[in-house]
Design a protein around this motif. Structure first.
Motif, PDB file in Angstrom:
ATOM      1  N   ALA A 103      13.686  28.453  12.060  1.00 60.11           N
ATOM      2  CA  ALA A 103      14.696  27.959  11.255  1.00 60.11           C
ATOM      3  C   ALA A 103      14.846  28.989   9.989  1.00 60.11           C
ATOM      4  O   ALA A 103      15.913  28.993   9.146  1.00 60.11           O
ATOM      5  CB  ALA A 103      14.441  26.441  11.024  1.00 60.11           C
ATOM      6  N   ARG A 104      13.621  29.395   9.436  1.00 66.14           N
ATOM      7  CA  ARG A 104      13.689  30.281   8.219  1.00 66.14           C
ATOM      8  C   ARG A 104      14.219  31.771   8.557  1.00 66.14           C
ATOM      9  O   ARG A 104      15.128  32.073   7.712  1.00 66.14           O
ATOM     10  CB  ARG A 104      12.479  30.040   7.949  1.00 66.14           C
ATOM     11  N   THR A 113      19.794  41.961   7.434  1.00 66.51           N
ATOM     12  CA  THR A 113      18.596  42.331   6.340  1.00 66.51           C
ATOM     13  C   THR A 113      18.819  41.885   5.037  1.00 66.51           C
ATOM     14  O   THR A 113      17.955  41.481   4.160  1.00 66.51           O
ATOM     15  CB  THR A 113      18.475  43.928   5.966  1.00 66.51           C
ATOM     16  N   ALA A 114      20.215  41.062   4.847  1.00 68.91           N
ATOM     17  CA  ALA A 114      20.296  40.511   3.491  1.00 68.91           C
ATOM     18  C   ALA A 114      19.505  39.022   3.508  1.00 68.91           C
ATOM     19  O   ALA A 114      18.925  38.829   2.369  1.00 68.91           O
ATOM     20  CB  ALA A 114      22.003  40.214   3.428  1.00 68.91           C
ATOM     21  N   ARG A 115      19.335  38.349   4.705  1.00 72.51           N
ATOM     22  CA  ARG A 115      18.533  37.313   4.669  1.00 72.51           C
ATOM     23  C   ARG A 115      17.145  37.571   4.480  1.00 72.51           C
ATOM     24  O   ARG A 115      16.314  36.876   3.603  1.00 72.51           O
ATOM     25  CB  ARG A 115      18.782  36.688   6.093  1.00 72.51           C
ATOM     26  N   LEU A 116      16.766  38.679   4.940  1.00 67.03           N
ATOM     27  CA  LEU A 116      15.214  38.781   4.882  1.00 67.03           C
ATOM     28  C   LEU A 116      15.007  39.351   3.068  1.00 67.03           C
ATOM     29  O   LEU A 116      13.956  38.895   2.923  1.00 67.03           O
ATOM     30  CB  LEU A 116      14.925  40.207   5.518  1.00 67.03           C
ATOM     31  N   ARG A 122      15.140  34.188  13.612  1.00 69.88           N
ATOM     32  CA  ARG A 122      14.383  35.251  14.803  1.00 69.88           C
ATOM     33  C   ARG A 122      14.088  34.215  15.754  1.00 69.88           C
ATOM     34  O   ARG A 122      13.374  33.237  15.491  1.00 69.88           O
ATOM     35  CB  ARG A 122      13.377  36.250  14.286  1.00 69.88           C
ATOM     36  N   PRO A 123      13.873  35.007  17.107  1.00 65.88           N
ATOM     37  CA  PRO A 123      13.129  34.177  18.104  1.00 65.88           C
ATOM     38  C   PRO A 123      11.929  33.892  17.582  1.00 65.88           C
ATOM     39  O   PRO A 123      11.250  34.374  17.126  1.00 65.88           O
ATOM     40  CB  PRO A 123      13.223  35.062  19.213  1.00 65.88           C
ATOM     41  N   GLN A 124      11.234  32.571  18.065  1.00 62.32           N
ATOM     42  CA  GLN A 124       9.979  32.047  17.624  1.00 62.32           C
ATOM     43  C   GLN A 124       8.756  33.037  17.883  1.00 62.32           C
ATOM     44  O   GLN A 124       7.962  33.323  16.982  1.00 62.32           O
ATOM     45  CB  GLN A 124       9.741  30.703  18.275  1.00 62.32           C
ATOM     46  N   ARG A 125       8.914  33.662  19.048  1.00 65.43           N
ATOM     47  CA  ARG A 125       7.886  34.720  19.365  1.00 65.43           C
ATOM     48  C   ARG A 125       7.960  35.947  18.504  1.00 65.43           C
ATOM     49  O   ARG A 125       6.942  36.869  18.590  1.00 65.43           O
ATOM     50  CB  ARG A 125       7.601  34.856  21.082  1.00 65.43           C
ATOM     51  N   HIS A 126       9.148  36.175  17.925  1.00 64.14           N
ATOM     52  CA  HIS A 126       9.093  37.319  17.037  1.00 64.14           C
ATOM     53  C   HIS A 126       9.652  36.732  15.629  1.00 64.14           C
ATOM     54  O   HIS A 126       9.960  37.624  14.614  1.00 64.14           O
ATOM     55  CB  HIS A 126      10.437  38.329  17.306  1.00 64.14           C
ATOM     56  N   ILE A 128       7.019  38.247   5.384  1.00 61.61           N
ATOM     57  CA  ILE A 128       7.801  37.975   4.148  1.00 61.61           C
ATOM     58  C   ILE A 128       7.259  37.590   3.068  1.00 61.61           C
ATOM     59  O   ILE A 128       6.417  36.706   2.982  1.00 61.61           O
ATOM     60  CB  ILE A 128       9.011  36.945   4.690  1.00 61.61           C
ATOM     61  N   PRO A 129       7.379  38.736   2.092  1.00 60.69           N
ATOM     62  CA  PRO A 129       6.480  38.286   0.888  1.00 60.69           C
ATOM     63  C   PRO A 129       7.271  37.384  -0.055  1.00 60.69           C
ATOM     64  O   PRO A 129       8.264  36.815   0.229  1.00 60.69           O
ATOM     65  CB  PRO A 129       6.553  39.692   0.020  1.00 60.69           C
TER      66      PRO A 129
END
Length: 198
Positions: free
Chosen positions: A7-8, A45-48, A11-15, A21-22
């Motif tokens: 949810a955060r 990449t904006a979300r990251l 990405r797929p749970q396994r990835h 993420i710092p």
């Protein structure tokens, strides 16, 4: 059946990228204005960037002018090339606090957002230095020196705050790219994304 998703980081749970993420403070605030068509993109990449920065915000849409934070005592600068754009070195000399407003989307979509938001387009611009090379191995840059949103933010913050700790934002970005390359297979990647040797 859809794969379970984090949810955060979405990405797929396994990835899941969350362990990479710092949580980085910055004196410069970052406001990313993401074109709505980018929000569900697998390589967002904006979300990251927003997840990794404590002083960052993401807004999604096409119309932003009426909600821009312009009267809060923080000087806003548009991180986008332009004829009279300041260099990052020039921006360092300007008073703090500062806010970088970063359009997110393809170059065409980012230009459309500026066209639809004259107040945004009228902000003083800041340009990245020339000659930068993107690590984004899955998208062909439309012009030399074009970076992904997260890479552009890292370059800007490293320059403005004189601190390479913002490089930590690129760890989940690189893991994201590696996972996509693994999923497509090396043959497909080499055929479609590596430059031809001549």
């Amino acid at each position: 059946m859809p794969r379970p998703q984090c949810a955060r980081c979405q990405r797929p749970q396994r990835h899941c990228l969350c362990p990479l993420i710092p949580s980085l403070p910055s004196k410069t605030s970052v406001l990313i204005l993401q074109h709505s068509s980018e929000s569900r993109h697998a390589l967002n990449t904006a979300r990251l960037a927003v997840l990794g920065l404590l002083n960052a915000e993401l807004r999604i849409g096409e119309q932003f002018d009426k909600d821009l934070p312009m009267d809060d005592g923080v000087e806003s600068y548009l991180l986008f090339p332009g004829e009279d754009a300041l260099s990052l070195e020039e921006l360092v000399e300007r008073p703090e606090p500062r806010r970088l407003i970063v359009p997110d989307g393809t170059w065409r979509k980012a230009r459309k957002v500026l066209h639809l938001n004259p107040r945004l387009a009228s902000l003083p611009r800041v340009a990245l230095p020339e000659g930068l090379v993107s690590r984004y191995r899955l998208r062909k840059a439309p012009m030399p020196g074009a970076l992904s949103t997260i890479e552009a933010i890292v370059v800007a913050l490293n320059s403005l705050e004189g601190d390479i700790r913002f490089e930590a934002l690129l760890k989940p970005f690189e893991a994201l790219i590696d996972a996509q390359i693994e999923a497509m297979g090396s043959d497909v990647f080499q055929r479609n994304h590596l430059p031809l040797k001549g």
